[in-house]
Design a protein around this motif. Structure first.
Motif, mmCIF file in Angstrom:
data_model
loop_
_atom_site.group_PDB
_atom_site.id
_atom_site.type_symbol
_atom_site.label_atom_id
_atom_site.label_comp_id
_atom_site.label_asym_id
_atom_site.label_seq_id
_atom_site.Cartn_x
_atom_site.Cartn_y
_atom_site.Cartn_z
ATOM 1 N N ILE A 194 -0.034 47.638 -6.306
ATOM 2 C CA ILE A 194 -0.963 47.444 -7.428
ATOM 3 C C ILE A 194 -1.866 46.248 -7.140
ATOM 4 O O ILE A 194 -3.081 46.299 -7.390
ATOM 5 N N LYS A 195 -1.311 45.193 -6.587
ATOM 6 C CA LYS A 195 -2.125 44.030 -6.214
ATOM 7 C C LYS A 195 -3.181 44.435 -5.188
ATOM 8 O O LYS A 195 -4.339 44.009 -5.280
ATOM 9 N N GLU A 196 -2.809 45.272 -4.235
ATOM 10 C CA GLU A 196 -3.767 45.717 -3.219
ATOM 11 C C GLU A 196 -4.901 46.536 -3.839
ATOM 12 O O GLU A 196 -6.058 46.390 -3.456
ATOM 13 N N ILE A 197 -4.578 47.375 -4.816
ATOM 14 C CA ILE A 197 -5.613 48.126 -5.528
ATOM 15 C C ILE A 197 -6.552 47.153 -6.234
ATOM 16 O O ILE A 197 -7.779 47.313 -6.208
ATOM 17 N N LEU A 198 -5.996 46.127 -6.841
ATOM 18 C CA LEU A 198 -6.810 45.128 -7.545
ATOM 19 C C LEU A 198 -7.696 44.337 -6.586
ATOM 20 O O LEU A 198 -8.856 44.049 -6.904
ATOM 21 N N ARG A 227 1.674 50.932 -14.258
ATOM 22 C CA ARG A 227 1.803 52.386 -14.227
ATOM 23 C C ARG A 227 0.573 53.079 -14.806
ATOM 24 O O ARG A 227 0.513 54.296 -14.897
ATOM 25 N N GLY A 228 -0.401 52.275 -15.254
ATOM 26 C CA GLY A 228 -1.629 52.848 -15.791
ATOM 27 C C GLY A 228 -1.589 53.111 -17.280
ATOM 28 O O GLY A 228 -2.460 53.781 -17.811
ATOM 29 N N GLU A 229 -0.587 52.588 -17.973
ATOM 30 C CA GLU A 229 -0.525 52.737 -19.425
ATOM 31 C C GLU A 229 -1.442 51.704 -20.070
ATOM 32 O O GLU A 229 -1.285 50.508 -19.827
ATOM 33 N N ASP A 247 -10.415 51.988 -12.786
ATOM 34 C CA ASP A 247 -11.794 52.395 -12.506
ATOM 35 C C ASP A 247 -12.572 52.665 -13.792
ATOM 36 O O ASP A 247 -13.728 52.263 -13.918
ATOM 37 N N ARG A 248 -11.934 53.342 -14.762
ATOM 38 C CA ARG A 248 -12.610 53.638 -16.028
ATOM 39 C C ARG A 248 -12.957 52.350 -16.787
ATOM 40 O O ARG A 248 -14.059 52.211 -17.315
ATOM 41 N N ILE A 249 -12.003 51.423 -16.819
ATOM 42 C CA ILE A 249 -12.248 50.157 -17.513
ATOM 43 C C ILE A 249 -13.364 49.380 -16.844
ATOM 44 O O ILE A 249 -14.254 48.855 -17.510
ATOM 45 N N LEU A 250 -13.346 49.313 -15.517
ATOM 46 C CA LEU A 250 -14.375 48.569 -14.798
ATOM 47 C C LEU A 250 -15.746 49.235 -14.920
ATOM 48 O O LEU A 250 -16.766 48.559 -14.989
ATOM 49 N N ALA A 251 -15.787 50.558 -14.990
ATOM 50 C CA ALA A 251 -17.052 51.269 -15.153
ATOM 51 C C ALA A 251 -17.643 51.033 -16.551
ATOM 52 O O ALA A 251 -18.861 50.972 -16.712
ATOM 53 N N GLN A 252 -16.795 50.869 -17.552
ATOM 54 C CA GLN A 252 -17.261 50.673 -18.936
ATOM 55 C C GLN A 252 -17.836 49.285 -19.158
ATOM 56 O O GLN A 252 -18.577 49.077 -20.103
#
Length: 148
Positions: free
Chosen positions: A14-18, A93-95, A141-146
């Motif tokens: 998850i850190k790597e994704i961030l 977990r994406g919640e 991705d959705r949060i960052l796009a918004q």
């Protein structure tokens, strides 16, 4: 917007994704933990080490978070505190934790704590799997796009 990470228990994947998201979107990421962590050599990723102690990292995040920021945590009370400050909360977990669902999650957490205190073993969550990682990446991705 800034991303804050409750990094003591955040999975490496998850850190790597961030880290990749920070580079791609130029959104700063700050990891907060009570033990030393290695972060990539970029000004977009910072590490704040707090003193050892129960909830030290959580308290530091709550003190620094601002409305509109995003906090990555699996800690329900921390998620509740940052939502109260106008920030967003997302689990590894994406919640997505929201003002609408956090009270129910706090009640369930308290119930399970009571059960464990009475000697009933409920087990922990399952290991983070590929579907969880994908779910996290999609929500991030959705949060960052918004934000644009």
């Amino acid at each position: 917007m800034q991303i804050w990470v409750d990094a003591d228990a955040c999975p490496v994947v998850i850190k790597e994704i961030l880290f990749r998201a920070a580079q791609r979107t130029q959104v700063p990421v700050t990891l907060v933990a009570n033990h030393t962590l290695r972060v990539p050599p970029t000004p977009l990723v910072r590490f704040v080490q707090v003193a050892a102690g129960f909830d030290s990292a959580d308290d530091e995040i709550v003190a620094r978070v601002a409305a509109g920021d995003l906090v990555i945590t699996a800690d329900i009370p921390l998620a509740s505190d940052v939502i109260a400050k106008g920030a967003m909360a997302l689990s590894p977990r994406g919640e997505r934790f929201t003002a609408d669902n956090i009270r129910g999650r706090l009640n369930m957490r308290d119930f399970l704590d009571t059960m464990r205190a009475s000697g009933i073993e409920s087990g922990g969550p399952p290991a983070l799997g590929p579907a969880d990682r994908q779910n996290f990446a999609n929500h991030l991705d959705r949060i960052l796009a918004q934000r644009k």
